[in-house]
Design an enzyme around this catalytic site. Structure first.
Site, PDB file in Angstrom:
ATOM      1  N   ASP A 126       0.823  -1.213   0.000  1.00  0.00           N
ATOM      2  CA  ASP A 126       0.000   0.000   0.000  1.00  0.00           C
ATOM      3  C   ASP A 126       0.852   1.256   0.000  1.00  0.00           C
ATOM      4  OD1 ASP A 126       0.976  -0.165   2.591  1.00  0.00           O
ATOM      5  OD2 ASP A 126      -0.969  -0.015   3.575  1.00  0.00           O
ATOM      6  N   TYR A 153      12.098   2.743  -1.510  1.00  0.00           N
ATOM      7  CA  TYR A 153      11.437   1.429  -1.455  1.00  0.00           C
ATOM      8  C   TYR A 153      10.100   1.463  -2.176  1.00  0.00           C
ATOM      9  CZ  TYR A 153       8.214  -2.068   0.336  1.00  0.00           C
ATOM     10  OH  TYR A 153       7.248  -3.038   0.426  1.00  0.00           O
TER      11      TYR A 153
END
Length: 339
Positions: A126, A153
Site C-alpha cells: 500500500d 522502497y
C-alpha cells in the site's frame, strides 16, 4: 500444479509456502531465494521436510539461473514476494532496491514469457499510494488511488507494478497484483516494529518509537494475507490490482503500549527518537474489491492477532535470537555443505 515462490525464505513468503503446502498437498512448491539478510532458511525448516517442496538459492536478477530453474520445474504459476522491503534501508542504500525490486521482477516476467505461465502474481504494498492525512479518517486507498510514493522502497515497488501491468498489456502476460497493508505474525524479521518491540521488551531494552508515535497503519495478520493471495492466483482476473487490508488501523505508540502490557513491561522503556525522513502519516486500505469479486475478508482482529504473535515469539526465541546474533546466516551452509 507447480508454483515458484520467490522470496519464500522471508516473512510473508514463508507463511504463504506453509499455507499452500497444507492446503494443497498435491501441489509442488518451489522456493527461489538468494538469502539476503532478511532471508532465513531456518524459517523453512518444516517445509524442507516435505517431499512436495524444493528450495533453490538463486537471485532473481540472475537471468541464467532463473531460466535454468524454469527449464527444470516447468512452473504453472509464479508468486513474486522477492523484494528489498525495509524503508530505512532504502533511504540509506537505494540502488539495491532498484536492482531486486525492478530488474528482478523483469527477469522473472521474461522467464514467464519465454517458458509460458498460467499466472504471474506480483506482491506489492500500500506504500505505493503515499499516505493519508490523520484528520481525514474517511479517506482510504482504493485500487484507483493515484500512485504517490515517498521512499526509494515504495518507488521501486510502484515501478515494478507498472512494469507488470505493461507486460500484461504488451505481451498478454497473465499478471495480477496485490497491494497489502502492514503484515504481522510469525517469522517477522526482528528489525520491523512489532517483533523489534517484543524482542527489546523481553530484554528490558529501550523501545525506540519514531517521532511522537502517532503514525497510523492498517495491520493485516499474515495468515489472512496468504489466504487472499491464494484466492487471487486461482480466481483473480488477469490485469487487475487487488487491495488487501486488515480493517485494523492502529497508531504505532498504541501498539508499543499494547505489547508492554501483554508482556508485563513498563511503558518507561519507550524512547522517542528522531522521525524517519519522509515518514508517511497514515495508511488505510479499502479492500471492497477483493471482497466483492472473490469473497475475501480479513478474519483476525488485531487484539487477537497481536496476542498470537507475541505468544509465537515467546515460544520461538531461538529463531529470532539467532537472527539478532547473526548466527542464522550460516544455516544454509550447515544444511547443504554435505549435499
Amino acid at each position: 500444479m507447480t508454483i515458484i515462490v520467490t522470496g519464500g525464505a522471508g516473512f510473508i513468503g514463508s507463511n504463504f509456502i506453509y499455507h499452500m503446502l497444507e492446503k494443497y498437498p498435491d501441489y509442488r512448491i518451489v522456493c527461489a531465494d538468494c538469502l539476503t539478510y532478511a532471508g532465513n532458511l531456518s524459517t523453512l525448516k518444516g517445509a524442507l521436510e516435505n517431499l512436495s517442496f524444493r528450495f533453490c538459492k538463486i537471485n532473481i536478477c540472475d537471468r541464467e539461473a532463473v531460466y535454468r530453474l524454469f527449464e527444470e520445474e516447468h512452473p504453472d504459476m509464479v508468486v513474486n514476494f522477492a523484494a528489498e522491503s525495509h524503508v530505512d534501508r532504502s533511504i540509506e542504500e537505494p540502488e539495491v532496491f532498484l536492482d531486486t525490486n525492478i530488474k528482478g521482477t523483469a527477469v522473472m516476467m521474461d522467464a514467464c514469457r519465454k517458458y509460458g505461465i498460467e499466472r504471474f502474481h506480483q506482491v506489492s504494498t500500500d506504500e505505493v499510494y503515499g499516505d493519508l492525512p490523520l484528520d481525514r479518517p474517511d479517506l482510504f486507498f482504493t485500487e484507483k488511488t493515484p500512485i504517490h510514493t515517498s521512499s526509494p522502497y515504495s518507488s521501486s515497488k510502484a515501478a515494478a507494478d507498472l512494469l507488470a501491468l505493461s507486460y500484461h498489456r504488451t505481451y498478454g502476460l497473465p499478471v495480477t497484483i496485490s497491494r497489502c497493508s502492514n503484515n504481522y505474525g510469525p517469522y517477522h524479521f526482528p528489525e520491523k516494529l512489532i517483533p523489534l518491540m517484543i524482542a527489546n521488551a523481553l530484554a528490558d531494552k529501550p523501545l525506540p518509537v519514531y517521532g511522537e508515535g502517532i503514525n497510523v497503519r492498517d495491520w493485516l495478520y499474515v495468515e489472512d494475507h496468504c489466504k487472499a493471495i491464494d484466492l487471487i492466483i486461482h480466481r483473480g482476473k488477469a490485469g487487475e490490482v487487488y487491495n488487501i487490508g486488515g480493517h485494523n488501523e492502529m497508531r504505532n505508540i498504541d501498539i508499543v503500549k499494547m505489547i508492554c502490557k501483554e508482556l508485563g513491561k513498563p511503558e518507561s522503556l519507550i524512547t522517542y527518537v528522531t522521525d524517519r525522513k519522509g515518514h508517511d502519516m497514515r495508511y488505510a486500505i479499502d479492500p471492497a474489491k477483493i471482497h466483492r469479486e472473490l469473497g475475501w475478508l480479513p478474519e483476525t482482529k488485531f487484539e487477537d492477532g497481536i496476542k498470537k504473535t507475541i505468544q509465537w515469539y515467546l515460544e520461538n526465541r531461538e529463531w529470532w535470537q539467532e537472527i539478532i546474533s547473526g548466527e542464522y546466516k550460516g544455516y544454509y551452509e550447515r544444511m547443504y555443505k554435505n549435499r
